[in-house]
Scaffold this motif. Structure first.
Motif, PDB file in Angstrom:
ATOM      1  N   SER A 270       0.835  -1.197   0.000  1.00 48.66           N
ATOM      2  CA  SER A 270       0.000   0.000   0.000  1.00 48.66           C
ATOM      3  C   SER A 270       0.873   1.252   0.000  1.00 48.66           C
ATOM      4  CB  SER A 270      -0.880  -0.005   1.248  1.00 48.66           C
ATOM      5  OG  SER A 270      -0.065   0.166   2.394  1.00 48.66           O
ATOM      6  N   ALA A 271       0.208   2.400  -0.154  1.00 48.64           N
ATOM      7  CA  ALA A 271       0.929   3.675  -0.127  1.00 48.64           C
ATOM      8  C   ALA A 271       1.523   3.938   1.262  1.00 48.64           C
ATOM      9  CB  ALA A 271      -0.025   4.798  -0.515  1.00 48.64           C
ATOM     10  N   TRP A 272       1.152   3.124   2.229  1.00 48.81           N
ATOM     11  CA  TRP A 272       1.734   3.262   3.578  1.00 48.81           C
ATOM     12  C   TRP A 272       3.211   2.881   3.609  1.00 48.81           C
ATOM     13  CZ3 TRP A 272      -0.429   5.925   7.409  1.00 48.81           C
ATOM     14  CH2 TRP A 272      -1.769   6.258   7.245  1.00 48.81           C
ATOM     15  N   LEU A 273       3.737   2.468   2.484  1.00 47.04           N
ATOM     16  CA  LEU A 273       5.194   2.296   2.372  1.00 47.04           C
ATOM     17  C   LEU A 273       5.917   3.588   2.733  1.00 47.04           C
ATOM     18  CD1 LEU A 273       5.618   0.147  -0.862  1.00 47.04           C
ATOM     19  CD2 LEU A 273       6.017  -0.559   1.497  1.00 47.04           C
ATOM     20  N   ILE A 287      14.201   8.514   3.335  1.00 46.01           N
ATOM     21  CA  ILE A 287      12.793   8.460   2.936  1.00 46.01           C
ATOM     22  C   ILE A 287      12.699   8.640   1.419  1.00 46.01           C
ATOM     23  CG2 ILE A 287      12.110   9.401   5.188  1.00 46.01           C
ATOM     24  CD1 ILE A 287      11.327  11.984   3.822  1.00 46.01           C
ATOM     25  N   GLU A 288      11.519   8.343   0.861  1.00 48.00           N
ATOM     26  CA  GLU A 288      11.365   8.405  -0.588  1.00 48.00           C
ATOM     27  C   GLU A 288      11.373   9.867  -1.057  1.00 48.00           C
ATOM     28  OE1 GLU A 288      10.819   7.394  -4.566  1.00 48.00           O
ATOM     29  OE2 GLU A 288       9.543   8.861  -3.532  1.00 48.00           O
ATOM     30  N   GLU A 289      11.951  10.107  -2.212  1.00 49.15           N
ATOM     31  CA  GLU A 289      12.174  11.502  -2.636  1.00 49.15           C
ATOM     32  C   GLU A 289      10.890  12.308  -2.822  1.00 49.15           C
ATOM     33  OE1 GLU A 289      14.180  11.926  -6.332  1.00 49.15           O
ATOM     34  OE2 GLU A 289      12.683  10.825  -7.476  1.00 49.15           O
ATOM     35  N   ASN A 290       9.768  11.618  -3.028  1.00 45.72           N
ATOM     36  CA  ASN A 290       8.512  12.357  -3.187  1.00 45.72           C
ATOM     37  C   ASN A 290       7.830  12.681  -1.854  1.00 45.72           C
ATOM     38  OD1 ASN A 290       7.842  12.373  -6.248  1.00 45.72           O
ATOM     39  ND2 ASN A 290       8.737  10.372  -5.783  1.00 45.72           N
ATOM     40  N   ASP A 291       8.320  12.099  -0.774  1.00 47.49           N
ATOM     41  CA  ASP A 291       7.630  12.255   0.511  1.00 47.49           C
ATOM     42  C   ASP A 291       8.122  13.499   1.265  1.00 47.49           C
ATOM     43  OD1 ASP A 291       6.146   9.993  -0.024  1.00 47.49           O
ATOM     44  OD2 ASP A 291       7.589   8.654   0.943  1.00 47.49           O
ATOM     45  N   THR A 292       8.040  14.643   0.573  1.00 49.63           N
ATOM     46  CA  THR A 292       8.629  15.860   1.137  1.00 49.63           C
ATOM     47  C   THR A 292       7.832  16.386   2.336  1.00 49.63           C
ATOM     48  OG1 THR A 292       7.413  17.020  -0.571  1.00 49.63           O
ATOM     49  CG2 THR A 292       9.743  16.630  -0.985  1.00 49.63           C
ATOM     50  N   GLU A 293       6.530  16.100   2.356  1.00 48.25           N
ATOM     51  CA  GLU A 293       5.734  16.578   3.490  1.00 48.25           C
ATOM     52  C   GLU A 293       6.207  15.866   4.767  1.00 48.25           C
ATOM     53  OE1 GLU A 293       1.548  16.068   2.709  1.00 48.25           O
ATOM     54  OE2 GLU A 293       1.027  16.918   4.672  1.00 48.25           O
ATOM     55  N   PHE A 294       6.468  14.574   4.628  1.00 51.97           N
ATOM     56  CA  PHE A 294       7.008  13.814   5.757  1.00 51.97           C
ATOM     57  C   PHE A 294       8.412  14.327   6.105  1.00 51.97           C
ATOM     58  CE2 PHE A 294       8.750   9.448   7.220  1.00 51.97           C
ATOM     59  CZ  PHE A 294       8.458   9.737   8.550  1.00 51.97           C
ATOM     60  N   PRO A 305      15.894  14.309   6.980  1.00 55.57           N
ATOM     61  CA  PRO A 305      15.498  13.367   5.931  1.00 55.57           C
ATOM     62  C   PRO A 305      16.575  13.265   4.860  1.00 55.57           C
ATOM     63  CG  PRO A 305      14.349  15.456   5.650  1.00 55.57           C
ATOM     64  CD  PRO A 305      15.157  15.589   6.913  1.00 55.57           C
ATOM     65  N   ILE A 306      16.830  12.074   4.384  1.00 58.51           N
ATOM     66  CA  ILE A 306      17.725  11.891   3.234  1.00 58.51           C
ATOM     67  C   ILE A 306      16.842  11.320   2.131  1.00 58.51           C
ATOM     68  CG2 ILE A 306      19.739  10.644   2.353  1.00 58.51           C
ATOM     69  CD1 ILE A 306      20.714  10.553   5.292  1.00 58.51           C
ATOM     70  N   TYR A 307      16.687  12.115   1.067  1.00 56.97           N
ATOM     71  CA  TYR A 307      15.741  11.713   0.022  1.00 56.97           C
ATOM     72  C   TYR A 307      16.389  10.781  -0.991  1.00 56.97           C
ATOM     73  CZ  TYR A 307      12.746  15.472   1.734  1.00 56.97           C
ATOM     74  OH  TYR A 307      11.946  16.263   2.513  1.00 56.97           O
ATOM     75  N   CYS A 308      15.728   9.673  -1.279  1.00 53.37           N
ATOM     76  CA  CYS A 308      16.197   8.758  -2.326  1.00 53.37           C
ATOM     77  C   CYS A 308      14.997   8.325  -3.158  1.00 53.37           C
ATOM     78  CB  CYS A 308      16.756   7.473  -1.710  1.00 53.37           C
ATOM     79  SG  CYS A 308      18.352   7.640  -0.993  1.00 53.37           S
ATOM     80  N   PRO A 309      15.148   8.255  -4.498  1.00 49.19           N
ATOM     81  CA  PRO A 309      14.064   7.695  -5.307  1.00 49.19           C
ATOM     82  C   PRO A 309      13.958   6.190  -5.045  1.00 49.19           C
ATOM     83  CG  PRO A 309      16.002   8.146  -6.659  1.00 49.19           C
ATOM     84  CD  PRO A 309      16.320   8.648  -5.291  1.00 49.19           C
ATOM     85  N   PHE A 310      12.765   5.691  -4.858  1.00 51.45           N
ATOM     86  CA  PHE A 310      12.633   4.259  -4.545  1.00 51.45           C
ATOM     87  C   PHE A 310      11.308   3.691  -5.029  1.00 51.45           C
ATOM     88  CE2 PHE A 310      14.075   0.910  -1.355  1.00 51.45           C
ATOM     89  CZ  PHE A 310      15.391   0.900  -1.782  1.00 51.45           C
TER      90      PHE A 310
END
Ligand code: ARG
Length: 338
Positions: A270-273, A287-294, A305-310
């Motif tokens: 689920s998107a709860w990933l 964290i995932e690169e799109n999860d900027t709000e988090f 946060p360290i953003y990585c595409p995943f």
């Protein structure tokens, strides 16, 4: 060396999975219908590879984690029959200096650890400080799906006729391993795990409301010592705060409602990933690169946060926590203070 007892202290060495060659897992229809999404039921059949563009991009994403890593071997899962080498956390757990292999319930995963990670385990076994517990699987017919076996009234696809668990149904919170029963983890499996823990460790099974339960690492996130985030639909504050292991912890619902997305498809998670992050210690969290709000939420709490595409790894069934196994984390004072 392997030595690690929680999800948050400084990470020194980690195993990272490999996506290449992954195929959709096929166990039986009952399992597919218990856990997967209806729109993708048709994909879960024998010898059906994940789309090649997803696997290639997923491996690029797995390659760039940037920590000292040991990688899964390259395996052609379609040839040997199986699922994936990308979800390392599903089948391997380090508790203290014990390395424990999951007695998988899915027969399609029985060879996964040996084929993808056997070389790493063989290396660890040479270290006299480490104990490696390899799983043994039933010879002959597996009774785990027999409807007339003990435990068949349970809400889950498997019965209790032999020990079964996925290591991803557990998180390590110092000397307490917190876990859930699920479509892949049964009470006999929990007993089996208890018997293999180092002295001084115990297991706390928590109640999770999850009809499709498989893996606790999108349900609970021990972000750092004393801070637990939970999936607000699957858990309640009242229930979590009743367990001794979380006494004195700040227990918060996950602060963001993740949005479902369709590209690349979330075939089997689920998107709860969004909660399935990897802490590197000292408040650094991948964290995932799109999860900027988090990411902003983490920053507001003094974390980094360290953003990585995943997102292509997501398509195969998990995110950063699923795809890794921490081998060595520095001790924090958890055991000493308990
Ligand atoms: N069942 C979880 C969900 O759909 C996915 C958990 C993935 N975890 C893993 N270790 N593969 O949210």
């Amino acid at each position: 060396m392997a030595s690690s007892s929680n999800e948050w202290s400084n990470l020194r060495s980690v195993i990272v999975g490999r996506a290449k060659g992954s195929i959709f897992p096929y166990e039986n229809e009952k399992v597919t219908h218990s856990i997967m999404y209806q729109e993708f039921f048709h994909e879960f059949k024998p010898h059906n590879p994940f789309p090649e563009y997803i696997l290639q991009a997923a491996d690029r994403e797995l390659d760039q984690l940037g920590i000292k890593v040991q990688r899964a071997r390259d395996v052609d899962w379609n040839k040997v029959g199986g699922y994936t080498g990308s979800m390392a956390r599903d089948g391997l757990m380090v508790v203290g200096n014990h390395v424990i292999e999951a007695p998988y319930s899915w027969s399609c995963r029985k060879q996964e650890i040996e084929l993808a990670f056997g070389h790493i385990l063989a290396d660890l076994e040479k270290d006299p400080r480490v104990r490696v517990f390899r799983a043994r699987f039933p010879e002959g017919r597996d009774t785990i799906y027999d409807d007339d076996s003990e435990g068949s009234e349970s809400p889950f696809a498997i019965n209790n006729s032999r020990p079964a668990f996925d290591t991803a149904d557990f998180i390590r919170v110092g000397n307490t391993i917190v876990g859930q029963l699920s479509h892949v983890t049964n009470p006999a499996g929990v007993d089996y795990l208890r018997e293999r823990l180092p002295e001084g460790y115990n297991v706390q099974i928590v109640e999770t409301k999850d009809p499709t339960a498989m893996h606790i690492d999108t349900t609970l996130l021990a972000l750092r010592k004393g801070l637990l985030l939970y999936h607000p639909i699957k858990c309640t504050y009242e229930s979590l705060s009743s367990y001794d292991v979380f006494k004195g912890w700040e227990i918060l619902p996950f602060p963001i409602m993740p949005k479902h997305r369709t590209e690349p498809p979330l075939f089997m998670a689920s998107a709860w990933l969004i909660m399935n992050v990897l802490s590197l210690g000292n408040g650094k969290v991948i964290i995932e690169e799109n999860d900027t709000e988090f990411g902003e939420w983490l920053k507001a709490r003094g974390m980094e946060p360290i953003y990585c595409p995943f997102r292509h790894v997501h398509s195969i069934g998990g995110s950063f926590h699923c795809a890794t196994v921490d081998l060595i984390r520095e001790d924090d004072d958890q055991l000493a203070s308990d």
